[in-house]
Design a protein around this motif. Sequence first.
Motif, PDB file in Angstrom:
ATOM      1  N   ARG A 137       1.188  -0.813   0.001  1.00 41.16           N
ATOM      2  CA  ARG A 137      -0.357  -0.218  -0.646  1.00 41.16           C
ATOM      3  C   ARG A 137       0.936   1.749  -0.188  1.00 41.16           C
ATOM      4  NH1 ARG A 137      -4.918   0.009   3.082  1.00 41.16           N
ATOM      5  NH2 ARG A 137      -6.166  -1.434   2.568  1.00 41.16           N
ATOM      6  N   SER A 138       0.355   2.716  -1.194  1.00 36.03           N
ATOM      7  CA  SER A 138       1.288   3.586  -0.860  1.00 36.03           C
ATOM      8  C   SER A 138       0.430   4.383  -1.335  1.00 36.03           C
ATOM      9  CB  SER A 138       2.440   3.119  -1.659  1.00 36.03           C
ATOM     10  OG  SER A 138       2.486   2.802  -3.048  1.00 36.03           O
ATOM     11  N   VAL A 139       0.749   5.717  -0.825  1.00 34.41           N
ATOM     12  CA  VAL A 139       0.273   7.139  -1.221  1.00 34.41           C
ATOM     13  C   VAL A 139       1.710   7.883  -0.602  1.00 34.41           C
ATOM     14  CG1 VAL A 139      -0.209   7.347   1.154  1.00 34.41           C
ATOM     15  CG2 VAL A 139      -1.600   8.517  -0.471  1.00 34.41           C
ATOM     16  N   CYS A 140       1.756   8.998  -1.873  1.00 38.19           N
ATOM     17  CA  CYS A 140       2.384  10.352  -2.382  1.00 38.19           C
ATOM     18  C   CYS A 140       1.923  11.128  -2.375  1.00 38.19           C
ATOM     19  CB  CYS A 140       3.941  10.195  -2.825  1.00 38.19           C
ATOM     20  SG  CYS A 140       3.420   9.795  -4.616  1.00 38.19           S
ATOM     21  N   TRP A 141       2.763  12.737  -1.834  1.00 39.88           N
ATOM     22  CA  TRP A 141       2.455  14.036  -2.400  1.00 39.88           C
ATOM     23  C   TRP A 141       2.883  14.932  -2.204  1.00 39.88           C
ATOM     24  CZ3 TRP A 141       0.679  11.246   2.649  1.00 39.88           C
ATOM     25  CH2 TRP A 141      -0.457  11.175   2.403  1.00 39.88           C
ATOM     26  N   ASP A 142       3.022  15.207  -3.428  1.00 41.55           N
ATOM     27  CA  ASP A 142       4.163  16.548  -4.158  1.00 41.55           C
ATOM     28  C   ASP A 142       4.127  18.117  -2.991  1.00 41.55           C
ATOM     29  OD1 ASP A 142       5.660  14.807  -5.586  1.00 41.55           O
ATOM     30  OD2 ASP A 142       3.691  15.044  -7.189  1.00 41.55           O
ATOM     31  N   LEU A 143       4.630  18.458  -2.481  1.00 43.36           N
ATOM     32  CA  LEU A 143       4.128  19.122  -1.497  1.00 43.36           C
ATOM     33  C   LEU A 143       4.749  20.339  -1.819  1.00 43.36           C
ATOM     34  CD1 LEU A 143       4.651  16.948   1.790  1.00 43.36           C
ATOM     35  CD2 LEU A 143       2.608  18.027   0.321  1.00 43.36           C
ATOM     36  N   PRO A 144       3.894  22.112  -1.341  1.00 44.16           N
ATOM     37  CA  PRO A 144       4.756  23.183  -1.638  1.00 44.16           C
ATOM     38  C   PRO A 144       6.320  23.379  -0.616  1.00 44.16           C
ATOM     39  CG  PRO A 144       2.486  23.486  -0.095  1.00 44.16           C
ATOM     40  CD  PRO A 144       2.873  22.146  -1.143  1.00 44.16           C
ATOM     41  N   LYS A 167      -0.758  20.300   7.843  1.00 52.31           N
ATOM     42  CA  LYS A 167      -1.423  19.666   7.216  1.00 52.31           C
ATOM     43  C   LYS A 167      -0.973  18.310   7.189  1.00 52.31           C
ATOM     44  CE  LYS A 167      -4.388  19.814   2.527  1.00 52.31           C
ATOM     45  NZ  LYS A 167      -4.677  20.871   1.858  1.00 52.31           N
ATOM     46  N   ALA A 168       0.104  18.418   6.426  1.00 52.56           N
ATOM     47  CA  ALA A 168       1.015  16.552   6.117  1.00 52.56           C
ATOM     48  C   ALA A 168       0.651  16.260   7.261  1.00 52.56           C
ATOM     49  CB  ALA A 168       2.349  16.928   5.538  1.00 52.56           C
ATOM     50  N   ARG A 169       1.421  15.981   8.332  1.00 53.04           N
ATOM     51  CA  ARG A 169       1.075  15.097   9.631  1.00 53.04           C
ATOM     52  C   ARG A 169      -0.677  14.751   9.619  1.00 53.04           C
ATOM     53  NH1 ARG A 169       4.298  16.420  14.280  1.00 53.04           N
ATOM     54  NH2 ARG A 169       2.647  16.593  15.355  1.00 53.04           N
ATOM     55  N   GLY A 170      -1.816  15.919   9.565  1.00 51.44           N
ATOM     56  CA  GLY A 170      -2.653  15.176   9.543  1.00 51.44           C
ATOM     57  C   GLY A 170      -2.691  14.623   8.010  1.00 51.44           C
ATOM     58  N   GLU A 198      -4.193  10.232   9.382  1.00 42.84           N
ATOM     59  CA  GLU A 198      -5.792   9.898   8.599  1.00 42.84           C
ATOM     60  C   GLU A 198      -5.379   8.339   7.643  1.00 42.84           C
ATOM     61  OE1 GLU A 198      -8.447  11.491   5.330  1.00 42.84           O
ATOM     62  OE2 GLU A 198      -8.045  12.946   6.716  1.00 42.84           O
ATOM     63  N   THR A 199      -4.293   8.473   7.185  1.00 37.16           N
ATOM     64  CA  THR A 199      -4.122   7.812   6.029  1.00 37.16           C
ATOM     65  C   THR A 199      -3.908   5.986   6.967  1.00 37.16           C
ATOM     66  OG1 THR A 199      -3.176   8.641   4.614  1.00 37.16           O
ATOM     67  CG2 THR A 199      -2.414   6.741   3.915  1.00 37.16           C
ATOM     68  N   LEU A 225      -5.010   5.024   9.791  1.00 39.36           N
ATOM     69  CA  LEU A 225      -6.247   5.307  10.624  1.00 39.36           C
ATOM     70  C   LEU A 225      -6.623   4.539  10.247  1.00 39.36           C
ATOM     71  CD1 LEU A 225      -6.920   8.413  13.021  1.00 39.36           C
ATOM     72  CD2 LEU A 225      -5.085   6.503  13.146  1.00 39.36           C
ATOM     73  N   CYS A 226      -6.864   4.591   8.241  1.00 36.29           N
ATOM     74  CA  CYS A 226      -7.696   4.001   7.751  1.00 36.29           C
ATOM     75  C   CYS A 226      -6.788   2.483   6.985  1.00 36.29           C
ATOM     76  CB  CYS A 226      -7.747   4.757   6.262  1.00 36.29           C
ATOM     77  SG  CYS A 226      -8.527   5.860   6.518  1.00 36.29           S
ATOM     78  N   TRP A 227      -5.075   2.313   7.069  1.00 35.25           N
ATOM     79  CA  TRP A 227      -4.906   0.998   6.928  1.00 35.25           C
ATOM     80  C   TRP A 227      -4.608   0.377   8.085  1.00 35.25           C
ATOM     81  CZ3 TRP A 227       0.612   3.217   3.966  1.00 35.25           C
ATOM     82  CH2 TRP A 227       0.442   3.756   2.715  1.00 35.25           C
ATOM     83  N   GLY A 228      -5.380   1.273   8.941  1.00 34.21           N
ATOM     84  CA  GLY A 228      -5.396   0.181  10.175  1.00 34.21           C
ATOM     85  C   GLY A 228      -4.174   0.007  11.444  1.00 34.21           C
ATOM     86  N   LEU A 229      -2.686   0.813  11.137  1.00 30.81           N
ATOM     87  CA  LEU A 229      -2.254   1.364  12.299  1.00 30.81           C
ATOM     88  C   LEU A 229      -1.965   2.257  12.532  1.00 30.81           C
ATOM     89  CD1 LEU A 229       0.466   1.146   8.693  1.00 30.81           C
ATOM     90  CD2 LEU A 229      -0.386  -0.683  10.505  1.00 30.81           C
ATOM     91  N   ARG A 230      -3.614   3.015  13.978  1.00 23.73           N
ATOM     92  CA  ARG A 230      -2.880   3.412  15.001  1.00 23.73           C
ATOM     93  C   ARG A 230      -1.997   3.228  15.735  1.00 23.73           C
ATOM     94  NH1 ARG A 230      -7.182   6.433  16.725  1.00 23.73           N
ATOM     95  NH2 ARG A 230      -8.696   5.069  15.639  1.00 23.73           N
TER      96      ARG A 230
END
Length: 133
Positions: free
Chosen positions: A5-12, A20-23, A27-28, A30-35
């Motif tokens: 599973r992966s996600v990435c963001w290009d950030l300013p 915002k990135a920490r949030g 969220e990601t 928590l959705c992946w069950g990694l609380r």
Amino acid sequence: MGGTRSVCWDLPPDAAIVAKARGMVNETLLCWGLRALADDVVLAVGELLANAITYGEPPVRLAIAVEGAELCVQVTDHGAERPRHLDLGVDAVHGRGLVIVAALAHRTGVTPFPGAAGKAVWARWRLPAGTVC
């Protein structure tokens, strides 16, 4: 589920994006069950991003991925300077980011871009036993 599973963001390149990135990372996870990993990972992300934005060069990218039995966080930027651990006195206000990340993760490192300015600074955590992502 299994697999990667992966996600990435290009950030300013703006320090205001760190919160915002920490949030988004929280969220990601928590959705992946990694609380169980979320607090440490979110803190590490904040430190790595702050370093990339302060000392690196754009573009800045944040990626998180579950690969096998590990969670990997990677922050890339295109600055030529390599991160370094600083020998600081007890009164220092800044400069402990990499030490904090190393204390939180089970493995950390820097991978320079081959033939170009830039690097990926990464941290890895073992997934808790029984985690299914």
